[in-house]
Scaffold this motif. Structure first.
Motif, short mmCIF file in Angstrom:
data_model
loop_
_atom_site.label_atom_id
_atom_site.label_comp_id
_atom_site.label_asym_id
_atom_site.label_seq_id
_atom_site.Cartn_x
_atom_site.Cartn_y
_atom_site.Cartn_z
N ASP A 55 37.91 42.18 53.94
CA ASP A 55 37.78 40.72 54.01
C ASP A 55 38.16 40.08 52.67
N ARG A 56 37.69 40.70 51.59
CA ARG A 56 38.01 40.21 50.24
C ARG A 56 38.35 41.40 49.36
N ILE A 57 39.32 41.21 48.48
CA ILE A 57 39.65 42.21 47.46
C ILE A 57 39.54 41.52 46.11
N ILE A 58 38.63 42.02 45.29
CA ILE A 58 38.38 41.38 44.00
C ILE A 58 38.61 42.38 42.88
N VAL A 59 39.44 42.03 41.94
CA VAL A 59 39.74 42.87 40.78
C VAL A 59 39.09 42.22 39.56
N GLY A 60 38.35 43.00 38.79
CA GLY A 60 37.68 42.45 37.61
C GLY A 60 37.87 43.30 36.38
N VAL A 88 41.53 37.87 41.05
CA VAL A 88 41.47 38.56 39.76
C VAL A 88 40.52 37.79 38.85
N ALA A 89 39.49 38.47 38.38
CA ALA A 89 38.49 37.85 37.51
C ALA A 89 38.54 38.50 36.14
N VAL A 90 38.76 37.68 35.10
CA VAL A 90 38.68 38.15 33.72
C VAL A 90 37.35 37.66 33.18
N ILE A 91 36.43 38.60 32.95
CA ILE A 91 35.02 38.29 32.75
C ILE A 91 34.64 38.34 31.28
N ASN A 92 33.75 37.44 30.88
CA ASN A 92 33.22 37.45 29.53
C ASN A 92 32.50 38.78 29.28
N PRO A 93 32.89 39.52 28.23
CA PRO A 93 32.27 40.83 27.95
C PRO A 93 30.75 40.76 27.78
N LYS A 94 30.22 39.62 27.33
CA LYS A 94 28.78 39.49 27.15
C LYS A 94 28.05 39.58 28.49
N GLN A 95 28.66 39.05 29.54
CA GLN A 95 28.05 39.13 30.86
C GLN A 95 27.96 40.58 31.32
N LEU A 120 30.92 42.86 40.12
CA LEU A 120 31.67 42.04 41.07
C LEU A 120 30.97 42.01 42.43
N ARG A 121 30.32 43.11 42.77
CA ARG A 121 29.65 43.23 44.08
C ARG A 121 28.53 42.22 44.24
N PHE A 122 27.92 41.81 43.10
CA PHE A 122 26.83 40.84 43.15
C PHE A 122 27.34 39.40 43.25
N ASP A 123 28.66 39.22 43.12
CA ASP A 123 29.29 37.91 43.30
C ASP A 123 28.71 36.85 42.37
N ARG A 124 28.49 37.24 41.09
CA ARG A 124 27.96 36.31 40.09
C ARG A 124 29.01 36.01 39.03
N PHE A 125 30.24 35.92 39.43
CA PHE A 125 31.35 35.72 38.50
C PHE A 125 32.18 34.53 38.96
N ASN A 126 33.03 34.08 38.08
CA ASN A 126 33.94 32.98 38.41
C ASN A 126 35.37 33.49 38.38
N VAL A 127 36.12 33.15 39.39
CA VAL A 127 37.54 33.48 39.42
C VAL A 127 38.33 32.22 39.09
N SER A 128 39.04 32.24 37.99
CA SER A 128 39.85 31.08 37.61
C SER A 128 41.32 31.46 37.62
N LEU A 129 42.15 30.46 37.67
CA LEU A 129 43.59 30.71 37.64
C LEU A 129 43.98 31.39 36.35
#
Length: 408
Positions: A55-60, A88-95, A120-129
């Motif tokens: 259903d969803r494919i999320i790369v982080g 595609v999510a580029v996440i703050n390393p502190k998180q 990513l499985r907990f869906d607590r991230f933001n996906v930005s362009l």
């Protein structure tokens, strides 16, 4: 069912973990941080999707400076992966770091990749362009300029320190910049201070006019101040004099080179900045010139990357965390300063300039200045910068030119 792809990025490797919604590890693999490795990750994603049709494919991955740029851009822009609507999510390393601390386990690249996928499985991230290429190209130029300006300031400080040994009263007596071409040439020339002091006023005026190509408005006054400064200064021994002269000549050459390189960068920034439509919106603000406008746009990228102006402010580190417990609500909270330091610098400097040009911002600054007895300017300026973020966001998001606000 969702597919989560966690990538632990380093300069050499892409440690990758594919995880499904049921916390089942489908694949763990270490690949080179290259086009070959990124293409292999793409193949794995397509291969697993063919069997399950997720259903969803999320790369982080973590925002690891320059190392995450290429894999994130490749995976976000690839046409085959776009057809699968991957995120595609580029996440703050502190998180990620705070998330990992919840678990008592070893610290390895494989574990890190798994925990990124688990996050990513907990869906607590933001996906930005992903920031477009033109903004990244502009960012390379503006950040390099920022660094060169810092180096130039450092070189000038060292020059002044050594100049004090040679002529300790010069900066006090002379009211023109010692970093002008004429003064730098005079101070690093083979002619000694004693020889300059022995020149008649008319001869020194002539020397200044020749070196300055007639640009001094009052060369006689300048000649008198230089002569007085030299006569009032201490004298050095021959060995110390030779050492100081060599050092001054070295710093003078570096200052000249840095100025030249900054001018070249300014030209390149100007050429690229003209191709970005949003530039006109920021340049319409009184007090915001090409340097500040280019710096802000280069760090922000397309404004659609942010949900609202609050997200922009948080990204810049112009954000205050709320402190509340029971009936207590703290009135004093510290600024986070955990965001993009380049963007914060440009926003604060631009706000300082706008404050001097726009009455509404000046009134706001003065009102905040009077609210506290300590750190008045710093606090008022940062709050003005936070107000400035709202205007920047509105102009860029609506593609508008600046219109003066009405004063209350």
């Amino acid at each position: 069912m969702n597919l989560f792809v966690g990538i632990d990025v380093s300069s050499q490797k892409l440690d990758t973990c594919l995880l499904n919604s049921e916390d089942e590890v489908l694949l763990e693999v270490s690949l080179p941080n290259s086009l070959v490795g990124a293409k292999k990750i793409k193949e794995y994603i397509i291969q697993f999707d063919e069997h399950i049709n997720y259903d969803r494919i999320i790369v982080g991955m973590e925002a690891t400076s320059i190392y995450s740029f290429h894999p994130a851009t490749f995976l976000a822009e690839d046409s085959d992966l776009k057809a699968l609507e991957i995120e595609v999510a580029v996440i703050n390393p502190k998180q990620i770091s705070k998330f990992k601390k919840m678990f008592d386990e070893d610290k390895t690249d494989t574990v890190d990749a798994y925990r990124i996928a688990d996050f990513l499985r907990f869906d607590r991230f933001n996906v930005s362009l992903i920031k477009e290429e033109k903004y990244m190209a502009l960012q390379r130029l503006t950040r390099s300029r920022y660094q060169l300006v810092g180096q130039l300031a450092e070189m000038k400080q060292h020059f002044i320190e050594n100049l004090y040994y040679k002529c300790n009263t010069l900066t006090k007596e002379v009211d023109t910049s010692i970093f002008g071409a004429t003064m730098m040439d005079l101070l690093t020339d083979s002619i000694t201070l004693d020889e300059i002091a022995d020149l008649s006023l008319e001869d020194l005026v002539e020397v200044l006019q020749q070196k300055g190509k007639g640009r001094f408005s009052d060369p006689e006054k300048l000649a008198k101040s230089i002569s007085k400064a030299i006569k009032d200064s201490y004298r050095l021994g021959d060995m110390m004099q030779d050492s100081v002269d060599v050092v001054l000549a070295s710093y003078a050459m570096m200052i000249k080179t840095l100025k030249k390189q900054i001018k070249e960068l300014d030209k390149a920034i100007g050429r690229l900045f003209k191709t970005i439509p949003e530039s006109k919106s920021l340049l319409s603000i009184p007090g915001v010139g090409p340097v500040y406008a280019a710096g802000i746009i280069a760090e922000l990228g397309q404004i659609e990357r942010f949900e609202n102006e609050a997200k922009v402010a948080k990204y810049a580190g112009l954000h205050w965390k709320r402190k509340q417990s029971g009936d207590f609500e703290s009135e004093r909270t510290n600024i986070t300063k955990t965001g993009n330091r380049y963007l914060r610098y440009y926003l604060i400097e631009a706000a300082n300039s706008v404050m001097r040009n726009e009455p509404v911002y000046r009134e706001y600054y003065l009102r905040k200045y009077e609210e506290v007895p300590k750190n008045q300017h710093k606090r008022a300026l940062v709050l003005t910068a936070r107000k400035f973020v709202r205007m920047v966001d509105a102009l860029l998001r609506n593609h508008q030119f600046y219109a003066p606000e009405r004063s209350a």
